[in-house]
Design an enzyme around this catalytic site. Sequence first.
Site, mmCIF file in Angstrom:
data_model
loop_
_atom_site.group_PDB
_atom_site.id
_atom_site.type_symbol
_atom_site.label_atom_id
_atom_site.label_comp_id
_atom_site.label_asym_id
_atom_site.label_seq_id
_atom_site.Cartn_x
_atom_site.Cartn_y
_atom_site.Cartn_z
ATOM 1 N N LYS A 1 0.580 -1.157 0.235
ATOM 2 C CA LYS A 1 -0.206 -0.281 -0.235
ATOM 3 C C LYS A 1 0.956 1.328 -0.201
ATOM 4 O O LYS A 1 0.570 2.117 -0.583
ATOM 5 C CB LYS A 1 -1.068 -0.094 1.113
ATOM 6 C CG LYS A 1 -2.456 1.346 1.012
ATOM 7 C CD LYS A 1 -2.792 0.572 2.592
ATOM 8 C CE LYS A 1 -3.620 1.135 2.352
ATOM 9 N NZ LYS A 1 -4.834 1.680 3.575
ATOM 10 N N GLU B 1 -12.382 12.655 14.214
ATOM 11 C CA GLU B 1 -13.234 13.147 12.538
ATOM 12 C C GLU B 1 -14.388 12.981 13.105
ATOM 13 O O GLU B 1 -14.922 12.978 12.730
ATOM 14 C CB GLU B 1 -12.025 12.666 11.662
ATOM 15 C CG GLU B 1 -12.510 11.225 11.756
ATOM 16 C CD GLU B 1 -14.002 9.908 11.400
ATOM 17 O OE1 GLU B 1 -13.785 10.897 10.706
ATOM 18 O OE2 GLU B 1 -14.158 9.823 12.029
ATOM 19 N N PRO C 1 -36.408 8.921 4.006
ATOM 20 C CA PRO C 1 -36.761 7.890 4.055
ATOM 21 C C PRO C 1 -35.265 6.477 3.193
ATOM 22 O O PRO C 1 -35.416 7.066 1.698
ATOM 23 C CB PRO C 1 -37.563 7.576 3.725
ATOM 24 C CG PRO C 1 -38.100 9.001 2.840
ATOM 25 C CD PRO C 1 -37.231 9.575 3.333
ATOM 26 N N CYS D 1 -19.558 3.899 10.117
ATOM 27 C CA CYS D 1 -19.441 4.450 10.889
ATOM 28 C C CYS D 1 -20.566 4.124 11.686
ATOM 29 O O CYS D 1 -20.544 3.910 12.533
ATOM 30 C CB CYS D 1 -18.894 6.028 10.657
ATOM 31 S SG CYS D 1 -17.325 6.449 10.254
ATOM 32 N N LYS E 1 -21.322 0.783 13.721
ATOM 33 C CA LYS E 1 -20.456 0.524 14.464
ATOM 34 C C LYS E 1 -20.469 1.225 15.687
ATOM 35 O O LYS E 1 -20.160 0.719 17.315
ATOM 36 C CB LYS E 1 -18.793 0.321 13.946
ATOM 37 C CG LYS E 1 -18.207 0.445 15.207
ATOM 38 C CD LYS E 1 -16.233 0.243 14.349
ATOM 39 C CE LYS E 1 -15.972 1.566 13.081
ATOM 40 N NZ LYS E 1 -15.603 2.520 14.425
#
Length: 436
Positions: free
Chosen positions: A35, A149, A253, A261, A264
């Site tokens: 990466k 954040e 809706p 986010c 969790k």
Amino acid sequence: MKIAVIGTGYVGLVTGTCFSESGNHVTCIDINEKKIQQLKSGIIPIYEPGLEEMVKRNIKARRLFFTTSYEESIPDAKCIFIAVGTPQGSDGSANLESLWKVAEALALHLSEEAIVVIKSTVPVGTNRKLAELLESLTGRVVDVASNPEFLKEGTAIDDFSKPDRVVVGVSRPEVSATLHELYQPFLRTEHPFLSMELESAEMTKYVANCMLATKISFINEMANLCERVGADINQVRRGIGHDQRIGFSFLFPGVGYGGSCFPKDVSALISVAQNQNMEPTILNAVDQVNVAQKKVLFKKISDYFKGDLEGKTVALWGLAFKPKTDDIREAPSLVLIDELLQAGVKLKVHDPVAMENVKAQYGNKLSYFDHHYDTLEGADALAIVTEWNEFRHADFDYVLHRLSTPVIFDGRNLYDPQKMKQKGIDYFGIGLSSVK
């Protein structure tokens, strides 16, 4: 200012890149060597509008660097931001294993003036535990700060560059002053820099996300009720949204929230409350409503075909959990896909950027198409899960020509039910009254 950012996932990469854009010397650290090599070449592992160009620009300007080495980047850094993942554990709580590994690795290289800043979303009390761990490893007091954040996938660059507010949790005013200096270029429109206690900053992140998740689950439950009583949730939404105490934000809706986010963080805050011998009734309901909402579209499809789905073909538009991202974590589309596959349905799918991520998970169980119209040929129904802009103005004459059955199941209420009726399309949205 010399800055190190540990973790080059969504939050870490955006944070490091935006800090470098404002003139700082930033080194991003990750243990994934492949990466890091890709990032050095300007290859971005995530989809986020504007990020690739900004990364390349700051690499060229020699303000943004990538490495796997703590030794070459931590000793000179004034601020070290930890932005590693804190995934949901089996009990719903946040898994902090990566955070503690990072702390042990960086402690050997910290300068005495360094400030260690937790950017990751962590349970209340984590910053103080980190401070204790670093003190035990270094033999001295280390400044630790919380800086949650508030980035939205798809608009992260703007969110960081023009924040509603910057929140920091600190133990000393001098630490707050340093972080205020760092964020000053992003606060020129008078949006506030909010300095508070460590625990309050940690809690702020969870409460913000849980409040937004609550609004989504609430409007979804009201949408389901509207269908039963013959009301139209879009009209109701307008009726309540103009009340300034309520507003329109997050009152659309749909088929439930997803991403990395909200699911969790709701589960994590439930776990925090239960660990304090408190049963969080509202948060439990928010989660339960969202789990159920992800199944609403399948029920509509099944009911329409009277449960006879074996051998049917469904075209599916939208796989990412929201537009402008390739993120499929906790995406409502995956719940729908699983249920349709289990019912014996063949699926022809399209998403502008998330198809490779879905293909990695489902392989040849699905048929993938580069253009959304190509999914329609011979399909018995069209289901829409993600509200990408290119889906909003469909050529319905063409859609009718390609579909075997003129029916659309719209999980995002993109179209006008009256116009669909005029076109001869059976149209099912979320919380919409039947067209008379």
